[in-house]
Motif scaffolding. Sequence first.
Motif, PDB file in Angstrom:
ATOM      1  N   LEU A  19      33.634  45.557  36.208  1.00  0.00           N
ATOM      2  CA  LEU A  19      34.659  46.235  35.442  1.00  0.00           C
ATOM      3  C   LEU A  19      35.785  46.644  36.380  1.00  0.00           C
ATOM      4  O   LEU A  19      35.543  47.029  37.516  1.00  0.00           O
ATOM      5  CB  LEU A  19      34.060  47.456  34.749  1.00  0.00           C
ATOM      6  N   THR A  20      36.993  46.509  35.902  1.00  0.00           N
ATOM      7  CA  THR A  20      38.136  46.951  36.694  1.00  0.00           C
ATOM      8  C   THR A  20      38.966  47.908  35.876  1.00  0.00           C
ATOM      9  O   THR A  20      39.276  47.635  34.721  1.00  0.00           O
ATOM     10  CB  THR A  20      39.017  45.757  37.102  1.00  0.00           C
ATOM     11  N   LEU A  21      39.314  49.035  36.467  1.00  0.00           N
ATOM     12  CA  LEU A  21      40.195  49.999  35.822  1.00  0.00           C
ATOM     13  C   LEU A  21      41.448  50.104  36.671  1.00  0.00           C
ATOM     14  O   LEU A  21      41.384  50.519  37.827  1.00  0.00           O
ATOM     15  CB  LEU A  21      39.510  51.363  35.724  1.00  0.00           C
ATOM     16  N   ARG A  22      42.558  49.713  36.121  1.00  0.00           N
ATOM     17  CA  ARG A  22      43.812  49.831  36.843  1.00  0.00           C
ATOM     18  C   ARG A  22      44.840  50.420  35.899  1.00  0.00           C
ATOM     19  O   ARG A  22      44.839  50.142  34.691  1.00  0.00           O
ATOM     20  CB  ARG A  22      44.289  48.471  37.374  1.00  0.00           C
ATOM     21  N   GLU A  32      42.137  54.476  39.478  1.00  0.00           N
ATOM     22  CA  GLU A  32      41.622  55.800  39.150  1.00  0.00           C
ATOM     23  C   GLU A  32      40.100  55.790  39.259  1.00  0.00           C
ATOM     24  O   GLU A  32      39.466  54.766  39.028  1.00  0.00           O
ATOM     25  CB  GLU A  32      42.040  56.208  37.734  1.00  0.00           C
ATOM     26  N   PRO A  33      39.496  56.924  39.622  1.00  0.00           N
ATOM     27  CA  PRO A  33      38.036  56.963  39.729  1.00  0.00           C
ATOM     28  C   PRO A  33      37.361  56.730  38.380  1.00  0.00           C
ATOM     29  O   PRO A  33      37.829  57.220  37.346  1.00  0.00           O
ATOM     30  CB  PRO A  33      37.754  58.384  40.242  1.00  0.00           C
ATOM     31  N   ALA A  55      31.117  59.710  48.801  1.00  0.00           N
ATOM     32  CA  ALA A  55      30.619  58.643  49.671  1.00  0.00           C
ATOM     33  C   ALA A  55      30.127  57.441  48.871  1.00  0.00           C
ATOM     34  O   ALA A  55      30.033  56.326  49.399  1.00  0.00           O
ATOM     35  CB  ALA A  55      29.499  59.176  50.562  1.00  0.00           C
ATOM     36  N   GLU A  56      29.829  57.665  47.580  1.00  0.00           N
ATOM     37  CA  GLU A  56      29.405  56.576  46.704  1.00  0.00           C
ATOM     38  C   GLU A  56      30.591  55.893  46.038  1.00  0.00           C
ATOM     39  O   GLU A  56      30.408  55.001  45.207  1.00  0.00           O
ATOM     40  CB  GLU A  56      28.448  57.112  45.635  1.00  0.00           C
ATOM     41  N   GLY A  57      31.805  56.316  46.361  1.00  0.00           N
ATOM     42  CA  GLY A  57      32.988  55.659  45.831  1.00  0.00           C
ATOM     43  C   GLY A  57      33.566  56.275  44.577  1.00  0.00           C
ATOM     44  O   GLY A  57      34.413  55.667  43.914  1.00  0.00           O
ATOM     45  N   HIS A  58      33.140  57.504  44.236  1.00  0.00           N
ATOM     46  CA  HIS A  58      33.643  58.171  43.045  1.00  0.00           C
ATOM     47  C   HIS A  58      34.319  59.479  43.439  1.00  0.00           C
ATOM     48  O   HIS A  58      34.450  59.780  44.634  1.00  0.00           O
ATOM     49  CB  HIS A  58      32.502  58.370  42.050  1.00  0.00           C
ATOM     50  N   LEU A  59      34.766  60.251  42.472  1.00  0.00           N
ATOM     51  CA  LEU A  59      35.496  61.479  42.777  1.00  0.00           C
ATOM     52  C   LEU A  59      34.534  62.653  42.839  1.00  0.00           C
ATOM     53  O   LEU A  59      34.083  63.165  41.817  1.00  0.00           O
ATOM     54  CB  LEU A  59      36.588  61.739  41.734  1.00  0.00           C
ATOM     55  N   ALA A 330      39.396  55.449  27.635  1.00  0.00           N
ATOM     56  CA  ALA A 330      39.323  56.325  28.803  1.00  0.00           C
ATOM     57  C   ALA A 330      39.186  55.480  30.060  1.00  0.00           C
ATOM     58  O   ALA A 330      38.686  54.352  30.019  1.00  0.00           O
ATOM     59  CB  ALA A 330      38.140  57.275  28.679  1.00  0.00           C
ATOM     60  N   VAL A 331      39.614  56.027  31.207  1.00  0.00           N
ATOM     61  CA  VAL A 331      39.429  55.312  32.461  1.00  0.00           C
ATOM     62  C   VAL A 331      38.053  55.596  33.046  1.00  0.00           C
ATOM     63  O   VAL A 331      37.648  54.973  34.025  1.00  0.00           O
ATOM     64  CB  VAL A 331      40.512  55.667  33.495  1.00  0.00           C
TER      65      VAL A 331
END
Length: 509
Positions: A19-22, A32-33, A55-59, A330-331
């Motif tokens: 999935l890509t969110l841009r 966006e996270p 560290a897991e790549g999220h916010l 939603a993102v």
Amino acid sequence: MPGYLFVLTYYAGKRLIALTLRFIKGGALVTEPLLIQGGMGVAVSNWRLARAVSAEGHLGVVSGTMLDNVFVRRLQDGDLSGDIRRALAAFPDRLMAERIYHRYHIPGGKQREAPYKSIPMHTARLTRDAQELLILANFVEVFLAKEGHNGLVGINFLEKIQLLTLPSLYGAMLARVDYVLMGAGIPKQIPEILDALSIRQSVSMKLHVEQFPGGDAREAVTRFDPAEFPDLGAGRLNRPKFVAVVSSNTLAEMLAKRSKVDGFVVENHTAGGHNAPPRGGIKLDDRGEPVYTARDSVDLGKMRSLGLPFWLAGSYGNDGKLKEALEEGAVGIQVGTPFAFCEESGFSDELKKEVLTRAINGDLSVSTDVLASSSNYPFKIASIPGTLSEDEVYESRERVCDLGYLRTLFFKEDGTIGYRCPGEPVDNYLRKGGRLEDTECRKCLCNGLMAAVDYPQVPKNGEVEKPLVTAGQSVNNIIRFLPPGKNSYSARDVVKLLVGALREPHYVF
């Protein structure tokens, strides 16, 4: 023109592979996270939890609520890990850092039965000491959350607690915080404040102050000037993105028109902590809880039309909710309760064990109390024996207000500002013009939430403050994050189960 959200999903059977969110904003492609870890106070969303999620790549998000008191209590517990000391070494004003460290630090930590040294309750005109402590505490929390990875870190504040906001924001920005999130009110002043602080300009904030009955309308502001702290450096600071936590598209529309908000967390009433009251007034069901109706649902079509990214929150840690949120435009999602009881969260180990045990047994309940919080917002409380969720436990507590973060500001007859809390001793509250009915069934959230993260005050009577636990209505579902054969789970376990295969490479068009 408004931005547009592009989402690409690919399924193998029923398994979401990629999935890509841009988001297109001002002609630029912005990532966006996908997942925001909720900013749960007091100190539940601590730097360890935020760092693990980032560290897991999220916010990952730290809570800025009551952070100055959390900071000094950590110092009085000895800073045995040396983490605070390490963060202070990176603070730009070493003399300020050393002064505050030695003022509160107790080598080896205080005795458990000894009280914590208090800091003065805040007023509209913060003292120099109060500002320094707020700057330093917020810097340290964000610095530690950002340490050791290249991920994003946010900080969460409550609009209700205005007196601390300006120096707290500055401290977080000195540590290069990436996002500021704020709810529990209408935070329309914050984007311009962030703009000004990023170039180290003086800022002010209009305060919510109750008017004196029959008197002329008055205004009050609190101010902060970075120029008064020249040893904290010069030059432009990173301007963090601002995300408003809202519960209605009407509020989102107003903020989008009147402020430079960068996005929204759309939170429903099943979320933990403070909830927005039902529209049209509070009506109680047979359990004494507020009744929410279709009027309290957010029109996601109108949210999409704003052209700004938004995340959905409130029981979105459940199965299928991420996919549902993405399909609604939603993102991503914000998730709190599953992270609240993971190994890295700030809740005491004893409480986390109790909550998990009760969740496994299916006998953990959460209720929405319309009277508990002096903020006048409904508040979620988990029913746990021995905590302030039990009326008899709370009634046995000496009524005291010694932290004062949720006090209401009011104009006195002489035009000066007074401070009162319906959770304080009743005689004191009445003497300040408060109403007797406002004091009924109020709980001391400040002390109860501080005790829940294992920093309980020991009052003069020697009775240690009891904890108060808040959680979302889906708290019993946290057992799904337990790995086989384990009695606890990590932040990584939560991320893995929530996004799973979404961690694989993203594809962009």
